[in-house]
Scaffold this active site. Structure first.
Site, PDB file in Angstrom:
ATOM      1  N   ASP A 100      -3.370   5.001   3.822  1.00 45.48           N
ATOM      2  CA  ASP A 100      -2.749   4.106   2.856  1.00 45.48           C
ATOM      3  C   ASP A 100      -3.745   3.840   1.735  1.00 45.48           C
ATOM      4  O   ASP A 100      -4.919   3.547   1.987  1.00 45.48           O
ATOM      5  CB  ASP A 100      -2.386   2.782   3.535  1.00 45.48           C
ATOM      6  CG  ASP A 100      -0.991   2.307   3.179  1.00 45.48           C
ATOM      7  OD1 ASP A 100      -0.677   2.304   1.977  1.00 45.48           O
ATOM      8  OD2 ASP A 100      -0.221   1.948   4.088  1.00 45.48           O
ATOM      9  N   ASP A 202       0.669   2.720  -2.112  1.00 48.07           N
ATOM     10  CA  ASP A 202       1.380   1.449  -2.035  1.00 48.07           C
ATOM     11  C   ASP A 202       1.944   1.070  -3.405  1.00 48.07           C
ATOM     12  O   ASP A 202       1.282   1.247  -4.434  1.00 48.07           O
ATOM     13  CB  ASP A 202       0.402   0.374  -1.545  1.00 48.07           C
ATOM     14  CG  ASP A 202       1.070  -0.944  -1.269  1.00 48.07           C
ATOM     15  OD1 ASP A 202       1.923  -1.015  -0.363  1.00 48.07           O
ATOM     16  OD2 ASP A 202       0.732  -1.939  -1.970  1.00 48.07           O
ATOM     17  N   GLU A 265       5.298   4.921  -2.323  1.00 49.86           N
ATOM     18  CA  GLU A 265       6.209   3.835  -1.939  1.00 49.86           C
ATOM     19  C   GLU A 265       6.939   3.378  -3.188  1.00 49.86           C
ATOM     20  O   GLU A 265       6.320   2.853  -4.126  1.00 49.86           O
ATOM     21  CB  GLU A 265       5.456   2.657  -1.328  1.00 49.86           C
ATOM     22  CG  GLU A 265       6.424   1.564  -0.858  1.00 49.86           C
ATOM     23  CD  GLU A 265       5.776   0.207  -0.644  1.00 49.86           C
ATOM     24  OE1 GLU A 265       6.354  -0.597   0.115  1.00 49.86           O
ATOM     25  OE2 GLU A 265       4.712  -0.069  -1.223  1.00 49.86           O
ATOM     26  N   HIS A 326       6.654  -1.180   8.038  1.00 46.41           N
ATOM     27  CA  HIS A 326       6.033  -2.475   8.317  1.00 46.41           C
ATOM     28  C   HIS A 326       6.577  -3.608   7.465  1.00 46.41           C
ATOM     29  O   HIS A 326       6.217  -4.770   7.696  1.00 46.41           O
ATOM     30  CB  HIS A 326       4.520  -2.368   8.106  1.00 46.41           C
ATOM     31  CG  HIS A 326       4.155  -2.024   6.692  1.00 46.41           C
ATOM     32  ND1 HIS A 326       4.435  -0.803   6.139  1.00 46.41           N
ATOM     33  CD2 HIS A 326       3.549  -2.743   5.722  1.00 46.41           C
ATOM     34  CE1 HIS A 326       4.013  -0.780   4.881  1.00 46.41           C
ATOM     35  NE2 HIS A 326       3.480  -1.938   4.607  1.00 46.41           N
ATOM     36  N   ASP A 327       7.427  -3.299   6.479  1.00 45.17           N
ATOM     37  CA  ASP A 327       7.955  -4.326   5.584  1.00 45.17           C
ATOM     38  C   ASP A 327       9.409  -4.681   5.854  1.00 45.17           C
ATOM     39  O   ASP A 327       9.940  -5.602   5.227  1.00 45.17           O
ATOM     40  CB  ASP A 327       7.832  -3.866   4.123  1.00 45.17           C
ATOM     41  CG  ASP A 327       6.412  -3.911   3.601  1.00 45.17           C
ATOM     42  OD1 ASP A 327       5.635  -4.762   4.062  1.00 45.17           O
ATOM     43  OD2 ASP A 327       6.072  -3.088   2.727  1.00 45.17           O
TER      44      ASP A 327
END
Length: 533
Positions: A100, A202, A265, A326-327
């Site tokens: 990430d 990200d 993302e 994870h969101d």
């Protein structure tokens, strides 16, 4: 399979949230040694690439997405040597490691921001976004932070506001500044030189902001249950045309290394998402497609969205699909445990690269987190909206011991009450379990190249069923039929006879059944059929 197909096209990506995967040192938090100790499991499952969420030094205001040093490892997760051992272990198993990268913002404790904040004439002042208040004393504009409140934070010492798209502890970098670009590209090279195989970038679509800092318009479809951020349409604070130049330069850097890749993302509508592939496919290799995370679980809508996505892809653009991260709430909590099995078959039979969120292969669900144990700033900052991401970040469920094999001590988030039944040890020996279904689907996909390089041909969709073909010359033709409802359904091929054998099903007892003309499915069932002429 064609040798021109690269690993990030043929393999399955598995997201590890490092705090929650495996604790190796008894502090209740997952770490790098813990991930390394579980690599044999990932190899057994059939995973080809491991994406690890942030492991850099951080004050943990947003659990690693507020980075204070891009070139090191947070002691909570281990050491650089631990990282190198993880990387070596992944490569030894013929897998890849995706890191990430969070380039949009840093921690407010990052040395760059400390310098920037020290005075208006500091050389790094322009590395971040600083603005005066308006003549009437009001904020620079109306932009909102994703985690609640204004996106502008007043700095008393230098008498200006700085911009933060997320927490005030996460000031946004000014990507229009060439020195920022140079510094961040150097960080990418640092990790690529170590041997990492790619990056997940990200909030890629946030990296450039409107040069004029115009107010965002009001969102006419805002509802009270939505995050406060959604009160406005972020047309000036994100997805600016200049971001594609930055993405292309990132891609050029990656292309200097053999077979490296970049995931973006990007939460945008499809017609905007596909632009991130870049001109001549020189942008992100995989702009994340979140359709299956956000769409209503309705076969007609899903079929239409798949068709729209396939039609929108640029020539040579490689598709990808995601069921969880994870969101977002876990897939079991969104559509139920029975339909999650059907969703697994959808994910792993569509054209393109699938990404699996840790624990979804077990059917892990969102875990109820007591208010006094809530950790996520998104939930804490908007307590009345039930937006905490903690429920989807709980410890991996390995066995039926007290803390599910994740740790020997009470973990940072609670283990689910169902972990004694929903865990790797129990499901590993159950041929009808979710885990075995995932493993069989992954290996079936790998053994049948048509599911990797073949074409996707829509066949049918109604209020219950979605059906499609996977076809490639020289290979068997497969029909996938998925019942996205809880009621029985019946399916016939239009324009041709249906004749074939069920080779894989969410209900193993159906396998090896010969189908002639009519397929009968119970609720929550899906099948893959080898068609015969």
């Amino acid at each position: 399979m064609s040798k021109d197909v690269l690993w990030w096209q043929s393999g399955v990506i598995y997201q590890v949230y490092p705090r929650s995967f495996q604790d190796s040192n008894g502090d209740g938090v997952g770490d790098l040694k813990g991930i390394t100790s579980r690599l044999d499991y990932l190899q057994w499952l059939g995973i080809k690439a491991v994406w690890v969420s942030p492991i850099y030094p951080s004050p943990m205001a947003d659990f690693g997405y507020d980075i204070s040093d891009y070139g090191d490892i947070h002691p909570l997760f281990g050491t650089m040597q631990d990282f190198e051992e993880l990387l070596e272990g992944i490569h030894r198993r013929n897998m890849k490691l995706i890191l990430d990268l969070v380039p949009n913002h840093t921690s407010d404790k990052h040395p760059w921001f400390l310098e920037s904040r020290s005075s208006r004439d500091n050389p790094k002042r322009d590395w971040y976004i600083w603005k005066d208040r308006k003549p009437d004393g009001s904020l620079p504009n109306n932009w909102l932070a994703a985690f609640g409140g204004s996106a502008w934070e007043w700095d008393e010492a230098t008498q200006q506001y700085y911009y933060h798209a997320f927490l005030k502890e996460q000031p946004d970098l000014n990507w229009r500044n060439k020195d920022v670009q140079t510094a961040m590209f150097a960080m990418m090279r640092f990790w690529l030189d170590k041997g990492v195989d790619g990056f997940r970038i990200d909030v890629m679509w946030h990296m450039i902001k409107d040069a004029l800092f115009r107010d965002n318009p009001v969102n006419p479809e805002y509802q009270p249950h939505m995050a406060t951020y959604d009160q406005l349409l972020p047309i000036y604070s994100s997805d600016q045309p200049e971001v594609h130049t930055i993405v292309r330069e990132m891609r050029e850097l990656l292309d200097e290394y053999p077979e490296r890749m970049m995931i973006g993302e990007i939460y945008l509508p499809i017609h905007k998402l596909v632009v991130y592939y870049g001109t001549d496919n020189k942008g992100a290799h995989l702009p994340f497609n979140f359709m299956l995370l956000t769409l209503a679980w309705d076969p007609k809508r899903i079929a239409a969205a798949i068709n729209e996505y396939e039609a929108s892809l640029p020539r040579g653009g490689w598709p990808n699909w995601v069921l969880g991260n994870h969101d977002q709430p876990r897939v079991v909590s969104r559509i139920g445990a029975s339909q999650a099995r059907v969703a697994a078959m959808l994910l792993l039979t569509l054209r393109g690269t699938p990404t699996i969120y840790y624990g979804d292969e077990l059917g892990m669900r969102d875990v109820a987190i007591p208010p006094d144990k809530m950790m996520d700033p998104q939930g804490l900052n908007m307590p009345d909206k039930n937006l905490s991401r903690d429920p989807a970040r709980t410890p991996m469920q390995w066995d039926n011991s007290e803390y599910s094999g994740f740790s020997l001590v009470s973990p940072w988030l609670p283990v689910d009450r169902t972990a004694d039944r929903v865990n790797v040890r129990v499901q590993h020996s159950d041929p009808s379990s979710m885990l075995i279904l995932y493993r069989r689907l992954i290996h079936f996909r790998e053994q049948n190249p048509v599911f990797i390089t073949g074409s996707y041909i829509p066949v049918f969709a109604d209020h219950q069923v979605i059906a499609y073909l996977r076809r490639e010359e020289g290979h068997p033709e497969f029909l996938v039929v998925l019942n996205l409802s809880h009621r029985p359904c019946y399916f016939r091929m239009a324009g041709r006879s249906l004749y074939g054998t069920i080779v894989l099903s969410t209900t193993p007892a159906l396998e090896q059944t010969t189908i002639r003309d009519t397929l009968t499915l119970s609720g929550d069932e899906g099948v893959i059929i080898t068609l015969q002429s």
